[in-house]
Design a protein around this motif. Structure first.
Motif, PDB file in Angstrom:
ATOM      1  N   ARG A 125       1.221   6.829  -6.227  1.00  9.70           N
ATOM      2  CA  ARG A 125       0.371   7.575  -7.055  1.00  9.70           C
ATOM      3  C   ARG A 125       1.244   8.913  -7.386  1.00  9.70           C
ATOM      4  O   ARG A 125       1.027  10.113  -7.819  1.00  9.70           O
ATOM      5  N   THR A 180       0.298  14.726   2.681  1.00  4.29           N
ATOM      6  CA  THR A 180       0.913  13.414   4.091  1.00  4.29           C
ATOM      7  C   THR A 180      -0.005  14.508   5.169  1.00  4.29           C
ATOM      8  O   THR A 180      -0.963  13.791   5.797  1.00  4.29           O
ATOM      9  N   GLU A 190       2.176   1.901  -3.573  1.00  8.35           N
ATOM     10  CA  GLU A 190       1.493   1.625  -4.700  1.00  8.35           C
ATOM     11  C   GLU A 190       1.189   3.169  -4.149  1.00  8.35           C
ATOM     12  O   GLU A 190       1.404   4.455  -4.434  1.00  8.35           O
ATOM     13  N   ARG A 191       1.003   4.236  -2.918  1.00  9.42           N
ATOM     14  CA  ARG A 191       0.662   5.568  -2.460  1.00  9.42           C
ATOM     15  C   ARG A 191       1.887   5.715  -3.397  1.00  9.42           C
ATOM     16  O   ARG A 191       1.172   7.527  -3.554  1.00  9.42           O
ATOM     17  N   GLY A 210       0.989  -0.985   0.025  1.00  3.87           N
ATOM     18  CA  GLY A 210       0.063   0.394   0.085  1.00  3.87           C
ATOM     19  C   GLY A 210       0.938   1.370  -0.078  1.00  3.87           C
ATOM     20  O   GLY A 210       0.659   2.768  -1.360  1.00  3.87           O
TER      21      GLY A 210
END
Lengths: 281, 303
Positions: B27, B260, B23-24, B20
């Protein structure tokens, strides 16, 4: 049983790798009848920038090798090319040459590489000198590589022209980024495969495919390029090369076409350094 | 004594979904940044930089040169900011302090037996006090990775707390050396311990171990900071260091911080880059945007 033919993807050669263009663009290459024979990467200014970085990185190691070692590596390129002769001939024929002319061009190109391999540890003697001076100095001059060289290669002869452009340049210890012939790029890509399987370190020769129109100004203006070699006779292009070259006073070498082989072509991308060594004190 | 040593309470383990995280990151890296924003972001990156020299061969001359570079990044380009801080070994703090003079640039010192952290506590405390006494504004300490991996979390916690006390007014950055922590779960745990023990900043790496700072590791640490902020309202700073040499990568870090933690963290009070060669790459990009021509390192001072 019928078999699907495996077609080759023609890619560029940067830093010893075969990337596609970062711009994800391509142009279709057609033969005389208009049939598409390959899709060619339409290189961008960012591809060129990456290639300059790779060439700069490779320069220190390549220029630091002994002349004898460079000679052996260049000879090895000829050996590798000889083994793939028929592929080069086929590609030139695909691009419109007669089989006889294609075979002659490939042989000539291989011989030219062997010729310059021989020069690699000999041009230094020709372009060095001990100079008489009126003071107590031992004064001598000798050639050094200029650095990173960008090359706008000739359109035709596409393969022999490419060899004529890059081999003298690297024989002198430079690293280079060459723009392949736009209308006949197949040989350049296959030549890159030869380089990758010879002992030439990645990044010494980088090959970009694309258009002069888009890349000429980039080749001439990049501040980390120390010399540019231009093949052609277009007055506007020559003017653009010379003007952009002034930005960082890079050497601009204009060639109307491929010339007679000789050490002069090596010397074009060399710089002469003169040392004043005190004696007799 | 005004500073009260915190007591170790086992922190709750947060498990990290490695796939995850990757992938983040992938992205976020596809975000396109337009030219004007890019120029502003690059200038911002300069103000967040800890210009670093941490070599055995560092001399006073080298540090003085670096200090000059910090205050005069590229004088032919008007309107450039200065970097946030100079990062040096404790023995060079006095030299750096003197060389920087009135320039509003902090001096950060690496301490606690940097980079391995394999020294007795007394040495680590002396190291820190020496740097602070010489005028260091910030202390970059390393944690004991060996103890951490052996599960002695209370040891790591107490060590950070003790160094924080020794720092006095100086800001404390805690280097986790994520390249030696093996998993993202460990990175998160170490971040939580460092924050709980009183670190003002958490920092990825010393720059002496490969891999140094990476985007996934930084994201995990940023999330630790975010969760701490949600819980307590306290803002902890972040400093990725080591291996960040290209402008493009620096911009990717900034995007990640913004996405974030939000805009509050986009300043040098809460975000820093630890780097030695990044500054010149950013300068080359800025000049490239101004002139339209790709630049060469030949025309930028090394330090």
């Amino acid at each position: 049983m019928p078999r699907l033919e495996v077609l080759k993807t023609y890619k560029m050669y940067i830093g010893g790798q075969f990337p596609r263009t970062e711009s994800a663009r391509y142009y279709a290459l057609a033969d005389k009848k208009g049939n598409v024979i390959a899709n060619i990467c339409l290189g961008s200014r960012k591809d060129f920038r990456n290639a300059v970085e790779a060439a700069r990185k490779a320069f220190g190691d390549w220029s630091g090798k002994t002349a004898y070692n460079r000679s052996q590596v260049i000879y090895r390129i000829a050996e590798m090319m000889e083994g793939r002769k028929s592929q080069f001939v086929n590609e030139l024929v695909l691009q419109g040459l007669t089989p006889a002319k294609a075979a002659a061009e490939v042989s000539q190109a291989i011989d030219l590489i062997v010729y310059y391999a021989g020069w690699a540890d000999k041009y230094q003697q020709i372009y060095s000198s001990v100079n008489p001076v009126a003071s107590k100095h031992f004064n001598f001059s000798f050639p050094e590589p200029t650095g990173v060289v960008s090359i706008i290669g000739p359109e035709t002869p596409s393969l022999l022209g490419l060899v004529d452009a890059v081999i003298p340049c690297i024989t002198g210890g430079n690293s280079c980024i060459v723009l392949a012939s736009e209308t006949q790029p197949l040989g350049a890509v296959t030549f890159a495969e030869v380089l990758a399987t010879s002992d030439l370190p990645g990044g010494v020769i980088n090959i970009i495919t694309g258009t002069r129109k888009e890349l000429l100004a980039q080749y001439a203006s990049h501040m980390d390029v120390n010399a540019i070699v231009y093949y052609g006779t277009d007055k506007a292009e020559i003017k653009a090369v010379q003007e952009n070259a002034t930005l960082n006073v890079k050497r601009a070498i204009i060639r109307s076409g491929i010339g007679t082989p000789g050490p002069e072509l090596i010397n074009d991308t060399l710089e002469t350094k003169t040392t004043w060594h005190p004696v007799g004190y | 004594m005004s500073y009260k040593l915190p007591k170790y309470i086992p922190v709750e383990r947060v498990e990290i979904d490695t796939i995850g995280v990757e992938e983040r990151v992938a992205r976020l890296n596809t975000r396109s940044i337009k030219k004007e924003s890019k120029v502003e972001a690059l200038k911002m990156a300069l103000t967040m930089m800890d210009l670093t020299t941490l070599e055995g061969k560092d001399s006073e001359g080298k540090v003085k040169q670096l200090c000059y570079k910090a205050a005069h990044l590229h004088d032919v380009f008007p309107g450039l900011p200065t970097v946030a801080a100079i990062c040096v070994y404790p023995t060079m703090v006095a030299t750096a302090k003197k060389a920087l003079g009135n320039a509003k640039i902090n001096v950060a010192a690496v301490s606690t037996a940097f980079p391995s952290g394999q020294g007795p506590m007394s040495v680590k405390l002396d190291d820190t006090k020496f740097a602070v006494d010489n005028g260091a504004d910030e202390i970059d300490m390393v944690i004991s990775r060996g103890k951490f991996l052996a599960g002695e979390y209370s040891f790591v916690f107490d060590e950070i707390a003790a160094i924080k006390e020794a720092c006095g007014k100086a800001h404390l950055k805690v280097i986790l050396e994520t390249g030696e922590l093996e998993t993202l779960d460990n990175v998160r745990l170490a971040s939580d311990i460092a924050i709980a023990a009183g670190g003002d900043f958490i920092k990825t790496s010393t720059g002496k171990v490969q891999p140094a700072a990476t985007l996934p590791v930084t994201l995990v640490m940023l999330e630790a900071i975010r969760d701490h902020y949600y819980k307590t309202g306290i803002k902890i700073g972040m400093k990725p260091a080591g291996g960040i040499a290209k402008s493009k990568l620096a911009l990717q870090y900034l995007v990640m911080v913004k996405e974030t933690l939000g805009i509050d963290w986009l300043n040098n009070e809460l975000f820093r880059f630890g780097a030695s060669s990044l500054a010149n790459d950013v300068l080359m990009q800025l000049v490239k945007e101004q002139t339209g021509v790709y630049q060469s390192l030949d025309y930028f001072s090394k330090d």
